[in-house]
Design a protein around this motif. Structure first.
Motif, mmCIF file in Angstrom:
data_model
loop_
_atom_site.group_PDB
_atom_site.id
_atom_site.type_symbol
_atom_site.label_atom_id
_atom_site.label_comp_id
_atom_site.label_asym_id
_atom_site.label_seq_id
_atom_site.Cartn_x
_atom_site.Cartn_y
_atom_site.Cartn_z
ATOM 1 N N SER A 86 2.622 76.601 76.264
ATOM 2 C CA SER A 86 2.903 77.504 75.054
ATOM 3 C C SER A 86 3.621 78.686 75.466
ATOM 4 C CB SER A 86 1.462 77.655 73.977
ATOM 5 O OG SER A 86 0.759 78.537 74.745
ATOM 6 N N ASP A 124 7.596 75.900 66.117
ATOM 7 C CA ASP A 124 6.854 75.280 65.161
ATOM 8 C C ASP A 124 7.107 75.669 63.852
ATOM 9 O OD1 ASP A 124 5.408 74.510 67.371
ATOM 10 O OD2 ASP A 124 3.580 75.814 67.227
ATOM 11 N N THR A 125 7.290 74.559 62.741
ATOM 12 C CA THR A 125 7.551 74.944 61.669
ATOM 13 C C THR A 125 6.485 74.550 60.617
ATOM 14 O OG1 THR A 125 8.765 72.857 61.511
ATOM 15 C CG2 THR A 125 10.204 74.660 62.060
ATOM 16 N N GLU A 127 2.199 74.480 60.060
ATOM 17 C CA GLU A 127 0.744 74.939 60.583
ATOM 18 C C GLU A 127 -0.213 74.214 60.127
ATOM 19 O OE1 GLU A 127 -0.176 79.541 61.396
ATOM 20 O OE2 GLU A 127 -0.768 78.891 59.234
ATOM 21 N N LYS A 162 6.446 80.520 67.404
ATOM 22 C CA LYS A 162 5.638 79.878 68.503
ATOM 23 C C LYS A 162 6.118 78.425 68.906
ATOM 24 C CE LYS A 162 1.241 81.731 67.034
ATOM 25 N NZ LYS A 162 -0.344 81.445 66.745
ATOM 26 N N TYR A 163 6.219 78.354 70.261
ATOM 27 C CA TYR A 163 6.827 76.845 70.725
ATOM 28 C C TYR A 163 5.513 76.388 71.795
ATOM 29 C CZ TYR A 163 11.168 79.483 69.648
ATOM 30 O OH TYR A 163 12.274 79.864 69.000
ATOM 31 N N ASN A 164 5.797 74.871 71.422
ATOM 32 C CA ASN A 164 4.663 73.994 72.407
ATOM 33 C C ASN A 164 5.414 73.188 73.048
ATOM 34 O OD1 ASN A 164 1.987 75.278 71.566
ATOM 35 N ND2 ASN A 164 2.613 74.928 69.751
#
Length: 213
Positions: A86, A124-125, A127, A162-164
């Motif tokens: 992440s 992330d768009t 949740e 955030k990026y995964n």
């Protein structure tokens, strides 16, 4: 008779002088008009078109964590497409003009400078949360975070994304294990006029060090 000839020469000289000065005056007027037209167009542009600036970029990466570096050294075979990593990105945005506008939430580009291999990560768009309905049942609640950042004229915001990274291919896995020291990070995004932007992120830290105070 000499005096009519002299009068004619005088008239011719005065007329020529007037014509030359008129040309100069016309050129000056044209220049002044062009200047004020440009000024007015610039002012009007600032009133209707946004100018969004992205600054103070800080990226938190699992790749900078001590646990990951130890794993990379001792167990590189454990890093594969089933691994999950992440990233957390902080940055400021400011609209320098009076017109409202937006930018896409930036794509995070991982670029390996040793051979120019690139991999794009999307923010992330959505949740997802799970709420307990009763002792045996949970309900999934999805919140749409949106894909753009909107700013009114003169507005500023502090952004956290955030990026995964998961389910990636063998090429990226190999680059992470063999060429991690050559990785560079870039943000890529478009504004509402479809203008492309690409900014390098120089401030890279461990993910746990990156948070809004």
């Amino acid at each position: 008779m000499i005096w009519p000839i002299k009068i004619f020469e005088i008239i011719k000289f005065v007329t020529s002088a007037i014509n030359e000065n008129a040309t100069i005056i016309l050129a000056i007027i044209t220049g002044v008009y062009a200047y004020f037209t440009y000024r007015m167009a610039t002012i009007m542009k600032k009133q209707v078109i946004a100018d969004i600036e992205v600054t103070n970029m800080v990226l938190g990466s699992n790749f900078s964590e001590s646990w990951f570096l130890k794993r990379l050294k001792d167990q590189p075979e454990s890093i594969n497409k089933d691994s999950r990593f992440s990233f957390k990105l902080l940055f400021d945005v400011r609209n320098r003009n009076s017109g409202s506008g937006s930018i896409d939430k930036p794509i995070l580009e991982l670029k390996f400078s040793n051979d120019d291999f690139e991999y794009n990560l999307f923010p992330d768009t959505k949740e997802v949360e799970y709420k307990n309905i009763n002792a045996n049942t949970q309900q999934e609640v999805v919140t749409d975070l949106g894909g753009t950042i909107f700013l009114r004229g003169g507005e500023s915001q502090k952004i956290e994304l955030k990026y995964n990274l998961y389910n990636f291919g063998d090429d990226l896995s190999r680059h992470i294990k063999e060429n991690l020291s050559s990785v560079e990070y870039y943000l890529k995004y478009k504004n509402n006029l479809a203008t492309n932007h690409r900014l390098k992120v120089d401030d890279i830290r461990s993910e746990r060090e990156v948070y809004r105070k």
